[in-house]
Design a protein around this motif. Structure first.
Motif, PDB file in Angstrom:
ATOM      1  N   ARG A 151       0.143  -0.805  -0.418  1.00 27.87           N
ATOM      2  CA  ARG A 151       0.226   0.282  -0.260  1.00 27.87           C
ATOM      3  C   ARG A 151       0.813   1.059   0.027  1.00 27.87           C
ATOM      4  N   SER A 152       0.546   2.069   0.596  1.00 26.59           N
ATOM      5  CA  SER A 152       2.075   3.736   0.558  1.00 26.59           C
ATOM      6  C   SER A 152       1.885   3.784  -0.661  1.00 26.59           C
ATOM      7  N   ARG A 153       1.791   3.003  -2.306  1.00 26.31           N
ATOM      8  CA  ARG A 153       1.663   3.000  -3.144  1.00 26.31           C
ATOM      9  C   ARG A 153       1.089   3.799  -4.235  1.00 26.31           C
ATOM     10  N   ARG A 154       0.990   3.788  -5.196  1.00 24.84           N
ATOM     11  CA  ARG A 154       0.741   5.121  -5.910  1.00 24.84           C
ATOM     12  C   ARG A 154      -1.111   4.159  -6.670  1.00 24.84           C
ATOM     13  N   HIS A 155      -1.866   4.064  -6.247  1.00 22.96           N
ATOM     14  CA  HIS A 155      -3.332   4.341  -6.625  1.00 22.96           C
ATOM     15  C   HIS A 155      -3.551   5.427  -7.936  1.00 22.96           C
ATOM     16  N   ARG A 156      -4.784   4.848  -8.481  1.00 18.51           N
ATOM     17  CA  ARG A 156      -4.937   6.248  -9.433  1.00 18.51           C
ATOM     18  C   ARG A 156      -5.545   7.601  -8.459  1.00 18.51           C
ATOM     19  N   GLY A 177      -1.096   0.479   6.414  1.00 13.74           N
ATOM     20  CA  GLY A 177       0.162  -0.119   7.112  1.00 13.74           C
ATOM     21  C   GLY A 177      -0.165  -2.069   8.029  1.00 13.74           C
ATOM     22  N   PRO A 178      -0.118  -2.195   9.172  1.00 10.62           N
ATOM     23  CA  PRO A 178       0.710  -1.311  10.128  1.00 10.62           C
ATOM     24  C   PRO A 178       2.249  -0.738   9.485  1.00 10.62           C
ATOM     25  N   GLY A 179       2.215   0.518   9.846  1.00 10.80           N
ATOM     26  CA  GLY A 179       3.939   1.109   9.344  1.00 10.80           C
ATOM     27  C   GLY A 179       3.556   2.372   7.797  1.00 10.80           C
ATOM     28  N   GLY A 180       2.675   2.186   7.768  1.00 10.17           N
ATOM     29  CA  GLY A 180       2.222   3.037   6.880  1.00 10.17           C
ATOM     30  C   GLY A 180       2.002   4.530   7.239  1.00 10.17           C
ATOM     31  N   SER A 181       2.973   5.543   6.090  1.00  7.62           N
ATOM     32  CA  SER A 181       3.463   7.023   6.841  1.00  7.62           C
ATOM     33  C   SER A 181       2.169   8.182   6.330  1.00  7.62           C
ATOM     34  N   ALA A 182       1.287   7.829   7.725  1.00  2.31           N
ATOM     35  CA  ALA A 182       0.351   9.091   7.575  1.00  2.31           C
ATOM     36  C   ALA A 182       0.928  10.110   7.146  1.00  2.31           C
ATOM     37  N   ILE A 183       1.718  11.175   7.674  1.00  2.73           N
ATOM     38  CA  ILE A 183       2.015  12.398   7.280  1.00  2.73           C
ATOM     39  C   ILE A 183       2.126  12.401   5.623  1.00  2.73           C
ATOM     40  N   GLY A 184       3.005  11.514   5.057  1.00  2.47           N
ATOM     41  CA  GLY A 184       3.459  10.676   4.131  1.00  2.47           C
ATOM     42  C   GLY A 184       1.898  11.249   3.107  1.00  2.47           C
ATOM     43  N   TYR A 185       2.168   9.940   3.772  1.00  2.00           N
ATOM     44  CA  TYR A 185      -0.361  10.291   2.828  1.00  2.00           C
ATOM     45  C   TYR A 185      -0.202  11.328   2.753  1.00  2.00           C
ATOM     46  N   LEU A 186      -0.710  12.027   3.587  1.00  3.32           N
ATOM     47  CA  LEU A 186      -1.682  13.590   3.746  1.00  3.32           C
ATOM     48  C   LEU A 186      -0.344  14.613   2.965  1.00  3.32           C
ATOM     49  N   GLN A 187       0.987  14.411   3.108  1.00  5.22           N
ATOM     50  CA  GLN A 187       0.950  15.078   1.704  1.00  5.22           C
ATOM     51  C   GLN A 187       1.056  15.041   0.569  1.00  5.22           C
ATOM     52  N   GLN A 188       1.520  14.193   0.173  1.00  5.09           N
ATOM     53  CA  GLN A 188       1.187  13.712  -0.657  1.00  5.09           C
ATOM     54  C   GLN A 188      -0.177  12.907  -1.661  1.00  5.09           C
ATOM     55  N   TYR A 189      -1.313  13.023  -0.876  1.00  7.58           N
ATOM     56  CA  TYR A 189      -2.240  12.929  -1.735  1.00  7.58           C
ATOM     57  C   TYR A 189      -3.864  13.214  -0.377  1.00  7.58           C
ATOM     58  N   ALA A 190      -3.937  12.903   0.801  1.00  9.96           N
ATOM     59  CA  ALA A 190      -4.798  13.296   0.989  1.00  9.96           C
ATOM     60  C   ALA A 190      -5.296  15.238   1.195  1.00  9.96           C
ATOM     61  N   GLY A 191      -4.144  15.672   1.551  1.00 11.39           N
ATOM     62  CA  GLY A 191      -4.248  16.870   1.910  1.00 11.39           C
ATOM     63  C   GLY A 191      -4.062  17.703   0.715  1.00 11.39           C
ATOM     64  N   VAL A 192      -4.101  17.092  -0.561  1.00 12.51           N
ATOM     65  CA  VAL A 192      -4.057  17.854  -2.178  1.00 12.51           C
ATOM     66  C   VAL A 192      -5.033  17.450  -2.776  1.00 12.51           C
ATOM     67  N   ALA A 193      -5.366  16.475  -2.553  1.00 16.54           N
ATOM     68  CA  ALA A 193      -6.069  15.538  -4.183  1.00 16.54           C
ATOM     69  C   ALA A 193      -7.556  15.200  -2.835  1.00 16.54           C
ATOM     70  N   TYR A 194      -7.763  14.605  -1.879  1.00 20.99           N
ATOM     71  CA  TYR A 194      -9.476  15.109  -1.154  1.00 20.99           C
ATOM     72  C   TYR A 194      -9.985  15.636  -2.035  1.00 20.99           C
ATOM     73  N   PRO A 195     -11.373  15.540  -1.989  1.00 25.18           N
ATOM     74  CA  PRO A 195     -12.607  16.457  -2.663  1.00 25.18           C
ATOM     75  C   PRO A 195     -12.151  17.857  -2.121  1.00 25.18           C
ATOM     76  N   ALA A 196     -12.122  18.569  -2.997  1.00 20.51           N
ATOM     77  CA  ALA A 196     -11.752  20.676  -2.370  1.00 20.51           C
ATOM     78  C   ALA A 196     -12.972  20.762  -1.674  1.00 20.51           C
ATOM     79  N   GLN A 197     -14.187  20.325  -1.438  1.00 22.26           N
ATOM     80  CA  GLN A 197     -15.387  20.667  -1.086  1.00 22.26           C
ATOM     81  C   GLN A 197     -14.543  19.955   1.179  1.00 22.26           C
TER      82      GLN A 197
END
Length: 533
Positions: free
Chosen positions: A8-13, A128-148
């Motif tokens: 996981r922590s890799r690339r989805h669409r 994970g367990p072991g996946g970086s939540a901060i990395g996920y936030l900065q690379q995906y959730a914080g920029v690609a979650y729906p704008a609203q």
């Protein structure tokens, strides 16, 4: 396969880092339950006759010894990533002895900037367990979650204790990890079985030697309690949360411990905490077989499919892949200056089962390896899975993964003889991957710290509505787990995605995304039994 995190922590669409459970420690992110949180007035008897208690709610009042943690102030600073702030939060190393020292946890956030009434914080965890939540936030959730969603919530992440930026568990160096990931996990004789056991022992002993202080205190229950401290210091009355894969177990554990503090909670790619390690592993083997069959169905439609053409059955394709793996076992092939053997090739294939968007890449990699004797494509998939960089360095993902898993559940097997007896069941579940996945569960057998958890149900009575999401052909968290967790949680709504791949939110289904966005923004859960494709 090796005891490893699931890719996981890799690339989805949409460049989404995968939030997967990792194949390790029974090769699965497993359920955790500390003895101090075990007792409950409710219990059920499993099919095997074991009495399973439900996770008990903790007292609603904060113990005096924890007050300094709940009242601390975070000092936010620039992260070096535009738009994000970072801080360090203190939590007790041992919740039973809060005066025995701290563990320091890395936290990151991206403040809501849009119009509309603020909805507080939205904590995210990729698994994970072991996946970086901060990395996920900065690379995906914080920029690609729906704008609203990003406009109304402060997007927040904390790397769980022992993970990435939060006092990471350390075990092997890069060269040692290279050797470990190449260990044969389909042993053919006593010599190869002994080599596998020796590799698992060395891994476990190294973790014990290098991370002795932390190794007894990285359970999922402790990580969930850390999340409640974070909720308090952020100023939120309730915890709003989106967790994927293992992150669903972390979120469900929080709900079981603090049901009255549950806000809007989404558990995507759900785990079943009531299962023991062996059953979890067996179910996941079957899940990968389901995903492989779906891949074969797609592959044979293409003229370049190396596993066969139109009319080829999954069983025939599996036989061809198995024969290829056996050849690699005896004769590894060149791979970008390295060598690709059976273990790494199997990892590359399994890594691609998590996302149907990777199937084309897998097809090309298999073609190069099987027809041109060039293993670079499969090796790249394997390296991505292990988070190995071009210089031979590894993140601590595998190490944290094993540490959490081995603390959360007793080992699946007592030793090689026990695995040998279970092989027929694993082979039946997955003729292609089953044997390797069975042998990959041995690392917790030799773990230096005894497990503190047991299988258990999570009911979270009194919690606000919780949305549990299950994907019908999910390889890593089989759909039956989502159904089981939804049946356990007293306030759950099951949302079903009739599709392939691991997890559902943000992976192309407008129906799924709309249902979850509506819930996060308005608090309205999807109707019972809602199904999307």
């Amino acid at each position: 396969m090796r005891t490893r995190p699931s890719p996981r922590s890799r690339r989805h669409r949409r460049t989404r880092p995968r939030s997967a459970i990792r194949l390790t420690a029974g090769f699965l992110a497993a359920a955790a339950l500390l003895v101090s949180a075990c007792s409950s007035g409710n219990s059920t008897t499993s099919a095997g006759g074991r009495v399973e208690a439900a996770l008990a709610e903790l007292p609603r009042s904060t113990p005096s010894g924890l007050a300094p943690y709940y009242t601390q102030r975070l000092r936010w600073r620039d992260c070096g990533v535009p738009g994000f702030q970072c801080a360090t939060m203190r939590a007790p190393l041992d919740y039973d002895r809060p005066d025995a020292g701290d563990v320091r946890l890395a936290v990151a956030r991206k403040k809501a900037t849009g119009k509309g009434k603020p909805l507080g914080s939205l904590l995210v965890n990729p698994g994970g367990p072991g996946g970086s939540a901060i990395g996920y936030l900065q690379q995906y959730a914080g920029v690609a979650y729906p704008a609203q969603v990003r406009a109304r919530y402060d997007m927040v992440a904390v790397d769980p204790r022992g993970v990435a930026r939060s006092e990471p568990v350390e075990c092997l160096d890069g060269r040692q990890m290279d050797a470990y990931t190449q260990t044969d996990t389909t042993p053919d004789d006593a010599k190869e079985r002994n080599a596998l056991v020796a590799a698992d022992r060395k891994f476990a002993e190294s973790c014990g030697a290098r991370s002795a202080r932390l190794l007894r205190h990285v359970s999922t229950v402790e990580a969930a309690r850390d999340m409640d401290i974070l909720r308090a210091v952020l100023g939120d009355r309730r915890l709003n949360y989106v967790g994927a894969s293992y992150g669903t177990f972390l979120g469900a554990t929080y709900a079981g411990l603090f049901p009255a503090r549950v806000g809007r909670m989404v558990l995507d790619g759900a785990m079943d905490p009531s299962l023991d390690a062996r059953r979890l592993n067996l179910d996941q083997a079957a899940g990968f077989e389901t995903a492989f069959r779906a891949f074969v169905k797609d592959c044979v439609r293409h003229s370049d499919c190396p596993l066969g053409g139109r009319g080829t059955t999954p069983a025939q394709a599996g036989d061809r892949l198995h024969a290829f793996f056996r050849k690699l076992d005896a004769h590894p092939i060149p791979a970008d200056g390295r060598r690709l053997g059976e273990a790494l090739a199997t990892t590359g294939v399994i890594a691609s089962m998590y996302d149907e968007g990777s199937w084309e890449q897998l097809r090309e990699a298999l073609t190069s390896a099987m027809k041109k004797k060039d293993g670079a494509g499969l090796l790249s998939l394997s390296d991505s899975y292990y988070e190995r960089d071009a210089d031979g360095g590894y993140s601590n993902l595998m190490m944290a993964n094993a540490a959490v898993n081995c603390l959360d559940l007793p080992p699946a097997f007592s030793g090689p003889e026990d695995v040998q007896k279970a092989l027929p069941a694993f082979e039946k579940a997955s003729p292609v991957f089953g044997p390797g996945l069975a042998w990959a569960t041995l690392n917790c057998t030799y773990w230096p710290v005894r497990a503190t958890g047991e299988p258990h149900r999570i009911e979270a009575k009194g919690a606000a509505p919780i949305v549990v999401v299950g994907t019908v052909r999910d390889p890593a968290t089989p759909y039956r787990w989502a159904r089981s967790l939804a049946a356990q949680l007293s306030s759950a709504r099951l949302l079903t995605y009739d599709g392939d791949g691991h997890t559902a939110y943000g992976r192309g289904s407008t129906c799924i995304d709309t249902a979850i966005d509506t819930y996060l923004l308005r608090g309205t859960p999807p109707p019972a039994g809602k199904r999307c494709s």
